[in-house]
Design a protein around this motif. Structure first.
Motif, PDB file in Angstrom:
ATOM      1  N   PHE A  41      46.273 -16.018  36.741  1.00 31.13           N
ATOM      2  CA  PHE A  41      47.426 -16.153  35.861  1.00 31.13           C
ATOM      3  C   PHE A  41      47.305 -17.383  34.973  1.00 31.13           C
ATOM      4  O   PHE A  41      47.596 -17.329  33.778  1.00 31.13           O
ATOM      5  CB  PHE A  41      48.721 -16.202  36.677  1.00 31.13           C
ATOM      6  N   LEU A  97      46.908 -16.703  30.968  1.00 29.54           N
ATOM      7  CA  LEU A  97      48.023 -17.132  30.130  1.00 29.54           C
ATOM      8  C   LEU A  97      47.701 -18.376  29.310  1.00 29.54           C
ATOM      9  O   LEU A  97      48.436 -18.710  28.376  1.00 29.54           O
ATOM     10  CB  LEU A  97      49.261 -17.390  30.987  1.00 29.54           C
ATOM     11  N   CYS A 132      57.572  -8.013  42.962  1.00 26.48           N
ATOM     12  CA  CYS A 132      56.313  -7.860  42.236  1.00 26.48           C
ATOM     13  C   CYS A 132      55.186  -7.487  43.190  1.00 26.48           C
ATOM     14  O   CYS A 132      55.178  -7.889  44.355  1.00 26.48           O
ATOM     15  CB  CYS A 132      55.969  -9.180  41.526  1.00 26.48           C
ATOM     16  N   ILE A 181      50.032  -5.414  37.369  1.00 27.53           N
ATOM     17  CA  ILE A 181      51.166  -6.183  37.881  1.00 27.53           C
ATOM     18  C   ILE A 181      52.384  -5.279  37.772  1.00 27.53           C
ATOM     19  O   ILE A 181      52.722  -4.830  36.671  1.00 27.53           O
ATOM     20  CB  ILE A 181      51.395  -7.464  37.070  1.00 27.53           C
ATOM     21  N   MET A 226      56.947  -9.427  29.845  1.00 28.78           N
ATOM     22  CA  MET A 226      55.956  -8.373  30.057  1.00 28.78           C
ATOM     23  C   MET A 226      55.058  -8.203  28.826  1.00 28.78           C
ATOM     24  O   MET A 226      53.871  -7.893  28.955  1.00 28.78           O
ATOM     25  CB  MET A 226      56.655  -7.065  30.426  1.00 28.78           C
ATOM     26  N   LEU A 245      52.448 -10.817  29.283  1.00 26.38           N
ATOM     27  CA  LEU A 245      51.473 -10.409  30.284  1.00 26.38           C
ATOM     28  C   LEU A 245      50.518  -9.364  29.711  1.00 26.38           C
ATOM     29  O   LEU A 245      49.306  -9.416  29.949  1.00 26.38           O
ATOM     30  CB  LEU A 245      52.180  -9.837  31.520  1.00 26.38           C
ATOM     31  N   ASP A 246      51.063  -8.435  28.950  1.00 25.78           N
ATOM     32  CA  ASP A 246      50.231  -7.382  28.375  1.00 25.78           C
ATOM     33  C   ASP A 246      49.235  -7.963  27.370  1.00 25.78           C
ATOM     34  O   ASP A 246      48.053  -7.589  27.370  1.00 25.78           O
ATOM     35  CB  ASP A 246      51.121  -6.339  27.701  1.00 25.78           C
ATOM     36  N   SER A 264      47.994 -10.768  27.462  1.00 25.73           N
ATOM     37  CA  SER A 264      47.035 -11.561  28.234  1.00 25.73           C
ATOM     38  C   SER A 264      46.149 -10.692  29.125  1.00 25.73           C
ATOM     39  O   SER A 264      45.453 -11.214  30.008  1.00 25.73           O
ATOM     40  CB  SER A 264      47.788 -12.595  29.085  1.00 25.73           C
ATOM     41  N   LEU A 300      46.897  -8.556  31.489  1.00 25.51           N
ATOM     42  CA  LEU A 300      47.279  -8.536  32.895  1.00 25.51           C
ATOM     43  C   LEU A 300      47.921  -7.207  33.308  1.00 25.51           C
ATOM     44  O   LEU A 300      48.284  -7.022  34.459  1.00 25.51           O
ATOM     45  CB  LEU A 300      48.212  -9.710  33.206  1.00 25.51           C
ATOM     46  N   PRO A 326      50.928  -5.247  32.854  1.00 20.64           N
ATOM     47  CA  PRO A 326      52.202  -5.134  33.578  1.00 20.64           C
ATOM     48  C   PRO A 326      52.814  -3.745  33.448  1.00 20.64           C
ATOM     49  O   PRO A 326      52.558  -3.019  32.487  1.00 20.64           O
ATOM     50  CB  PRO A 326      53.079  -6.162  32.859  1.00 20.64           C
TER      51      PRO A 326
END
Length: 324
Positions: free
Chosen positions: A23, A27, A140, A161, A179, A182-183, A185, A187, A189
């Protein structure tokens, strides 16, 4: 990302181990302001050298110390400049550290800030809710594969995630913006309307993978190459699923074996967290995995011999080899 508010997020990551390291690295390329909460030697390393992240595609990315603010939780109280300042706190530490990490999250979060437990096992989101309030907590699960050595975090396999509110509500605008971050990056979600069920499914997957790999020393993918090991993994998961159903979690629409195979394949090169703990001479999270199943089985009057066996073996390894 189209919404400038996302760029102004302050996010604290509590526990910079394998998942916390993913993370932090993922990020760090965003415009979010990151607070890395670690302790002791790990905090010193990040403060001095930054973070090295090996990506699933084989590249190595280095994030210098000025990519984030590091707080050593062993150094004393949280600085006043950070208190009540964070929009999100991501709790990535071990399950047995939940009470300590939850208190830090409480102190770091702004009035409308949101705490998210990324941990293995059951009950973490509920514990956070009792301290912070349910409207400020998300459940989560994380299926990205990761491991850590002395110098780097290895993102061994891309997963997802899954986020959700404990009361089954839809995500707020703030959560949707998170979110999006996160997307962007990478990841991956997604939102679940039944996050409690998702957490149980993740528990079952962990029970199938973690204890067996910790005992045998196998990487995740090697489970599928040995029929006896695969059968044991599947049997311990199925036994635990009986406890899930008896606890009110309906798994009739879930093909657990298919899901287990998918996660094993996507993280085939990964050393699971429990194996990493054993190799590092650290306490494992077996109490939050097989231990929970054994305990719930006893209270329900249902036998769990496979989970009890795995629990006893890991506890024996801890008693013999783990640093006290």
């Amino acid at each position: 990302m189209s919404n400038k508010w996302v760029f102004l997020m302050r996010i604290a990551i509590l526990g910079i181990g394998s998942i916390g390291g993913i993370f932090l690295g993922a990020l760090a390329d965003s415009d979010a302001e990151l607070i890395a909460v670690s302790r002791g030697l790990q905090a010193s390393k990040i403060s001095e050298w930054g973070l090295n992240l090996h990506t699933p595609e084989g590249t190595v990315e280095h994030f210098p110390p000025n990519s984030f603010t590091v707080f050593d939780s062993d150094s004393g109280p949280i600085p006043s400049s950070l208190v009540n300042s964070c929009d999100f706190t991501l709790i990535c530490g071990k399950s047995y550290s939940t009470s300590t990490l939850a208190q830090m999250a409480f102190e770091l979060l702004s009035e409308d800030g949101i705490a998210i437990s990324m941990q293995n096992g059951l009950g973490h989101a509920e514990y956070l809710s009792s301290l912070i309030g349910q409207k400020n907590v998300l459940g989560c699960t994380v299926t990205h594969g990761a491991w850590k050595d002395m110098d780097s975090v290895h993102w061994a396999g891309r997963g997802e995630i899954t986020l959700g509110s404990l009361d089954g509500l839809e995500p707020t605008q703030k959560v949707n913006q998170f979110m999006e971050l996160l997307d962007a990056s990478k990841l991956s979600p997604k939102w679940s309307g039944d996050i409690k069920k998702e957490i149980w499914i993740k528990l079952l997957i962990n029970i199938a993978i973690n204890p067996i790999c910790a005992i045998t020393g196998l990487r995740n993918g090697e489970i599928l190459s040995q029929n006896d090991i695969w059968n044991q993994a599947q049997s311990s998961m199925e036994e635990a699923s009986i406890i899930a159903n008896a606890s009110g979690i309906n798994l009739d629409d879930v093909d657990l074996a298919k899901k287990l195979k998918s996660i094993i394949k996507s993280t085939e090169k990964n050393r699971c967290s429990m194996l990493q703990d054993i190799m590092s001479g650290k306490r494992t999270e077996i109490d939050s995995l097989c231990g929970v199943i054994v305990s719930k089985g006893e209270s329900l009057g249902l036998p769990t011999p496979l989970n009890a066996m795995l629990y006893a073996i890991i506890k024996g390894i801890e008693d013999t080899y783990i640093m006290k």
